[in-house]
Write a protein that holds these residues in place. Sequence first.
Motif, mmCIF file in Angstrom:
data_model
loop_
_atom_site.group_PDB
_atom_site.id
_atom_site.type_symbol
_atom_site.label_atom_id
_atom_site.label_comp_id
_atom_site.label_asym_id
_atom_site.label_seq_id
_atom_site.Cartn_x
_atom_site.Cartn_y
_atom_site.Cartn_z
ATOM 1 N N THR A 653 -86.237 -21.363 -86.939
ATOM 2 C CA THR A 653 -86.186 -19.940 -87.267
ATOM 3 C C THR A 653 -84.711 -19.555 -87.391
ATOM 4 O O THR A 653 -83.938 -19.767 -86.457
ATOM 5 C CB THR A 653 -86.840 -19.099 -86.151
ATOM 6 O OG1 THR A 653 -88.125 -19.647 -85.844
ATOM 7 C CG2 THR A 653 -86.964 -17.644 -86.576
ATOM 8 N N TRP A 654 -84.339 -19.029 -88.558
ATOM 9 C CA TRP A 654 -82.939 -18.653 -88.785
ATOM 10 C C TRP A 654 -82.778 -17.166 -88.541
ATOM 11 O O TRP A 654 -83.536 -16.361 -89.055
ATOM 12 C CB TRP A 654 -82.521 -18.972 -90.213
ATOM 13 C CG TRP A 654 -82.571 -20.437 -90.525
ATOM 14 C CD1 TRP A 654 -83.571 -21.105 -91.178
ATOM 15 C CD2 TRP A 654 -81.599 -21.422 -90.176
ATOM 16 N NE1 TRP A 654 -83.275 -22.441 -91.268
ATOM 17 C CE2 TRP A 654 -82.073 -22.667 -90.663
ATOM 18 C CE3 TRP A 654 -80.373 -21.376 -89.510
ATOM 19 C CZ2 TRP A 654 -81.361 -23.846 -90.497
ATOM 20 C CZ3 TRP A 654 -79.670 -22.562 -89.358
ATOM 21 C CH2 TRP A 654 -80.151 -23.778 -89.843
ATOM 22 N N THR A 655 -81.757 -16.814 -87.769
ATOM 23 C CA THR A 655 -81.528 -15.407 -87.450
ATOM 24 C C THR A 655 -80.081 -15.055 -87.780
ATOM 25 O O THR A 655 -79.215 -15.928 -87.788
ATOM 26 C CB THR A 655 -81.749 -15.149 -85.944
ATOM 27 O OG1 THR A 655 -80.812 -15.930 -85.215
ATOM 28 C CG2 THR A 655 -83.165 -15.531 -85.515
ATOM 29 N N SER A 656 -79.833 -13.779 -88.048
ATOM 30 C CA SER A 656 -78.450 -13.345 -88.271
ATOM 31 C C SER A 656 -78.323 -11.872 -87.913
ATOM 32 O O SER A 656 -79.332 -11.178 -87.734
ATOM 33 C CB SER A 656 -78.046 -13.596 -89.731
ATOM 34 O OG SER A 656 -78.903 -12.882 -90.598
ATOM 35 N N TRP A 657 -77.097 -11.389 -87.796
ATOM 36 C CA TRP A 657 -76.824 -10.015 -87.395
ATOM 37 C C TRP A 657 -75.392 -9.676 -87.767
ATOM 38 O O TRP A 657 -74.644 -10.554 -88.227
ATOM 39 C CB TRP A 657 -77.059 -9.848 -85.870
ATOM 40 C CG TRP A 657 -76.280 -10.852 -85.053
ATOM 41 C CD1 TRP A 657 -75.007 -10.746 -84.616
ATOM 42 C CD2 TRP A 657 -76.737 -12.163 -84.630
ATOM 43 N NE1 TRP A 657 -74.619 -11.879 -83.945
ATOM 44 C CE2 TRP A 657 -75.661 -12.762 -83.932
ATOM 45 C CE3 TRP A 657 -77.930 -12.877 -84.760
ATOM 46 C CZ2 TRP A 657 -75.751 -14.036 -83.373
ATOM 47 C CZ3 TRP A 657 -78.010 -14.144 -84.198
ATOM 48 C CH2 TRP A 657 -76.939 -14.711 -83.520
ATOM 49 N N GLU A 687 -70.331 -17.551 -88.369
ATOM 50 C CA GLU A 687 -70.568 -16.947 -89.677
ATOM 51 C C GLU A 687 -72.028 -17.098 -90.039
ATOM 52 O O GLU A 687 -72.786 -17.741 -89.311
ATOM 53 C CB GLU A 687 -69.681 -17.611 -90.726
ATOM 54 C CG GLU A 687 -68.211 -17.445 -90.387
ATOM 55 C CD GLU A 687 -67.336 -17.384 -91.603
ATOM 56 O OE1 GLU A 687 -67.811 -17.738 -92.691
ATOM 57 O OE2 GLU A 687 -66.176 -16.992 -91.448
ATOM 58 N N LEU A 688 -72.390 -16.553 -91.171
ATOM 59 C CA LEU A 688 -73.790 -16.649 -91.573
ATOM 60 C C LEU A 688 -74.130 -18.096 -91.936
ATOM 61 O O LEU A 688 -73.664 -18.631 -92.925
ATOM 62 C CB LEU A 688 -74.083 -15.725 -92.758
ATOM 63 C CG LEU A 688 -75.514 -15.867 -93.294
ATOM 64 C CD1 LEU A 688 -76.544 -15.441 -92.248
ATOM 65 C CD2 LEU A 688 -75.706 -15.049 -94.555
ATOM 66 N N VAL A 689 -74.915 -18.715 -91.080
ATOM 67 C CA VAL A 689 -75.436 -20.056 -91.354
ATOM 68 C C VAL A 689 -76.933 -19.908 -91.291
ATOM 69 O O VAL A 689 -77.464 -19.413 -90.314
ATOM 70 C CB VAL A 689 -74.979 -21.050 -90.266
ATOM 71 C CG1 VAL A 689 -75.657 -22.392 -90.460
ATOM 72 C CG2 VAL A 689 -73.473 -21.212 -90.288
ATOM 73 N N GLY A 691 -80.987 -21.220 -93.363
ATOM 74 C CA GLY A 691 -81.702 -22.235 -94.121
ATOM 75 C C GLY A 691 -81.074 -22.541 -95.468
ATOM 76 O O GLY A 691 -81.249 -23.630 -96.008
ATOM 77 N N THR A 692 -80.321 -21.597 -96.006
ATOM 78 C CA THR A 692 -79.710 -21.830 -97.298
ATOM 79 C C THR A 692 -78.506 -22.763 -97.150
ATOM 80 O O THR A 692 -78.224 -23.576 -98.018
ATOM 81 C CB THR A 692 -79.247 -20.481 -97.899
ATOM 82 O OG1 THR A 692 -80.084 -19.447 -97.380
ATOM 83 C CG2 THR A 692 -79.331 -20.506 -99.393
ATOM 84 N N VAL A 693 -77.811 -22.650 -96.029
ATOM 85 C CA VAL A 693 -76.623 -23.474 -95.815
ATOM 86 C C VAL A 693 -76.970 -24.764 -95.074
ATOM 87 O O VAL A 693 -76.309 -25.767 -95.231
ATOM 88 C CB VAL A 693 -75.568 -22.690 -94.991
ATOM 89 C CG1 VAL A 693 -74.289 -23.496 -94.865
ATOM 90 C CG2 VAL A 693 -75.294 -21.355 -95.628
HETATM 91 C C1 LIG Z 1 -80.326 -16.101 -94.558
HETATM 92 O O1 LIG Z 1 -79.740 -14.866 -94.163
HETATM 93 C C2 LIG Z 1 -79.867 -13.823 -95.100
HETATM 94 C C3 LIG Z 1 -79.092 -12.627 -94.580
HETATM 95 O O2 LIG Z 1 -79.533 -12.243 -93.317
HETATM 96 C C4 LIG Z 1 -81.344 -13.505 -95.329
HETATM 97 O O3 LIG Z 1 -81.478 -12.535 -96.328
HETATM 98 C C5 LIG Z 1 -82.080 -14.767 -95.746
HETATM 99 O O4 LIG Z 1 -83.477 -14.535 -95.809
HETATM 100 C C6 LIG Z 1 -81.835 -15.870 -94.739
HETATM 101 N N1 LIG Z 1 -82.496 -17.098 -95.133
HETATM 102 C C7 LIG Z 1 -83.329 -17.745 -94.301
HETATM 103 C C8 LIG Z 1 -83.936 -19.019 -94.816
HETATM 104 O O5 LIG Z 1 -83.602 -17.363 -93.177
#
Ligand SMILES: *[C@@H]1O[C@H](CO)[C@@H](O)[C@H](O)[C@H]1NC(C)=O
Length: 695
Positions: A653-657, A687-689, A691-693
């Motif tokens: 599960t990828w999360t960011s903030w 930094e933003l890491v 599933g895409t990276v």
């Molecule tokens: C990667 O992060 C971006 C920005 O939060 C988000 O839009 C995107 O869905 C994310 N990708 C994944 C695979 O979680």
Amino acid sequence: MAVLRPTALLASVLSLSLSVAAGLDRSALAKQHFGNDAPWYQDRIPFFEASDANLTEVYYYRWNIFRAHQRDLGAQGYITTEFIDDVSWQFFPSAFLDDATQFHFNEARWCRDRRFRVDHANFIYSATFDVRHFSENMAASVWNAYLVDGVQSDIIALLGGMTKVYNAWQSDHFDTSKQLYFIEPLLDATEYTIGSIDASCGKDGFTGGTGFRPSINAYQYGNAIAIANIAGLAGQLDVQRDYAARAESLKTEVQNSLWNSTFEHFIDRYYASTSCSSYWDFIRGRELVGYVPWLHNLPDDSAEFAQAWKHLIDPNELAGEFGLRTNEPSYEYYMVQYRYDAPTGLRECQWNGPTWPYQTSQVLAALANVFDQYPTAVAAGVITPKDYMSILSQYANSHYNKNRGGGLNIEEDYDGRIGAPIVGLDRSSHYFHSSFIDLVISGLVGIRPSADDVLDVNPLGVNLDYFRLEGVIYHGNEIAVQWDADGSRYGRQGLIIEIGDAVVASSTSLKRLSVPITRRAPPQPLTPIAKSIQLQNLAVNPGPAYPVGSVSVAGADSNKVQDAIDGRIWFFQQPTDTYTISHGWQTPTGDGSEVWYMIDFGASTTVSSGLLAFFASDTVGVPKSYRIEVNSTSGWQAVANPHTPAIVENGITWTSWNTVNTNKIRLVFTPPSGLPSRLVEWRVYSELVNGTVFA
Ligand SMILES: *[C@@H]1O[C@H](CO)[C@@H](O)[C@H](O)[C@H]1NC(C)=O
Ligand SMILES: *[C@@H]1O[C@H](CO)[C@@H](O)[C@H](O)[C@H]1NC(C)=O
Ligand SMILES: *[C@@H]1O[C@H](CO)[C@@H](O)[C@H](O)[C@H]1NC(C)=O
Ligand SMILES: *[C@@H]1O[C@H](CO)[C@@H](O)[C@H](O)[C@H]1NC(C)=O
């Protein structure tokens, strides 16, 4: 060693680009074999199928093993581990061990993401500790990985480290009077051999029995050839000459001194003398280790040496019903059990007859070399590709674990009379101490990596109706190999080789094909190689210092808490009978209340994204809700602008903030009612890491 390449074998490249046969459905295969963790594999592995369903299934399971043993050490990059969890004799805190690195590189060389092997080799050859716990052929294995991707700069940078390790063996394990290396079988990672048992007069054999063994001498031969080759690439001609001469001398001494014509086998001679063994005497039996010289193409291609291979397939000698024996039933102490695990009373590892995936892998790789580079041995007809395939299939079948309900779980050693694992300790499961992917790709399919601008394919899968391997990156090109005995599987009879979108060679029968190939830069690793600060996992801590994990639940096992930030991820459902080998922190059974897992970085740290890995099974469920909080001047605060999708079961599960500086971060979550949750791993980035990276 220069490989002769008769031009007659070079198939001409078809000028007309025939359209490529319908490929495999990679997404469906990834989903089928890896479930929710499929995104990790999708672009990282070559896809394969064969008419033998077990070979196909075990091939994918072995990528599971590969992934589980990639340990993210943050700033030090990834290393590959041998045991699924810590053992007392590993190097701390990394969990590095050198004896199985040959298999780690052999498997890694086929991973489309180069960073794992590049990081691992950098780790080994820049280590400040003596990496030689056991004998090793690491330089040769790194060279073999280079043969697949062809990137010279990586390996040239390792040359100094390689000569340092090489010379360390020369200074403490070399007998100048015999010009051969010696080693204690235990330090060859093989306790209770004929040499060590007999040196103890049959009383024990865990230690002792130091001898001039085929293993370490062949390893050092392979390492010397690799170092000479790399020095050649680097233009260091004096180093090249020096190591080529060392290799030549070792070859001569091994052939003159370790070949026993009575046994028709390379066997140990004693270095240590005891009341039951004398310096320079031969041991009294054949062992599987005697095939290791062919792993590095050491022996001459003679009819005499070729005779060694007939003993491999004789059921009274090395061929057990369910697997190759490490030595023969005629040996007085064959399969006598000497050593037991003290706390459990379970049988411990021994090499006096059990089947070891370790040596089975070495023997199969050695045998594939024979079929490729030993025409005299092949002509002698003592062993054929059919034998290769039946041993490979026997080995594949042993992955279905008879002590664990038949599920896929490779362990340490096996009883070749019944095909069940012997040891069965917590550390034994999903053991990365052998190869399999490499045996499929360089043996069954037969891609023979070369330093030249050529693609050689020498398939051994003679008993198969069909197979197809695709998505291999070789010298920077996408390649595929396909075999269809009658055309019913892929709509095209015969063997074909594809480079990119073109079929470049074909044959109606299964035989060796060779085509020229242009060298290209390989694709960038999915994750930029190491040292990219932005992509470093900031949460990892395999050792005692910061970052430190803690939880809201009193009395939690601190080792399990630390597991969740130790850089390792796996979701094995097997074995189900013990929590001990499971990985990560497991919460109490959910009752609607919140729990948290906190990481204390020990210093102000910039954070903006993270990876969560949660396990799920019939008895463990993923949280239904969660949030991420950071410590601020006014206490705990939810991160701003959170991207917190639903938790993936047995996947990432990828999360960011919004980027924030903090010294502590915590995950607050609610386990599902009636079940515990298990946090396998939490990684945090500046930094933003995602599933895409790919982190
Ligand atoms: C990667 O992060 C971006 C920005 O939060 C988000 O839009 C995107 O869905 C994310 N990708 C994944 C695979 O979680
Ligand atoms: C092979 O080894 C055995 C000892 O195990 C020895 O008796 C025999 O003489 C050796 N053969 C040769 C040709 O040296
Ligand atoms: C596949 O493996 C299973 C489990 O070990 C075994 O029973 C079966 O015979 C194997 N099939 C083949 C074709 O080897
Ligand atoms: C977090 O907590 C510590 C006390 O443990 C405090 O000194 C620190 O300033 C807090 N804030 C941040 C942003 O780290």
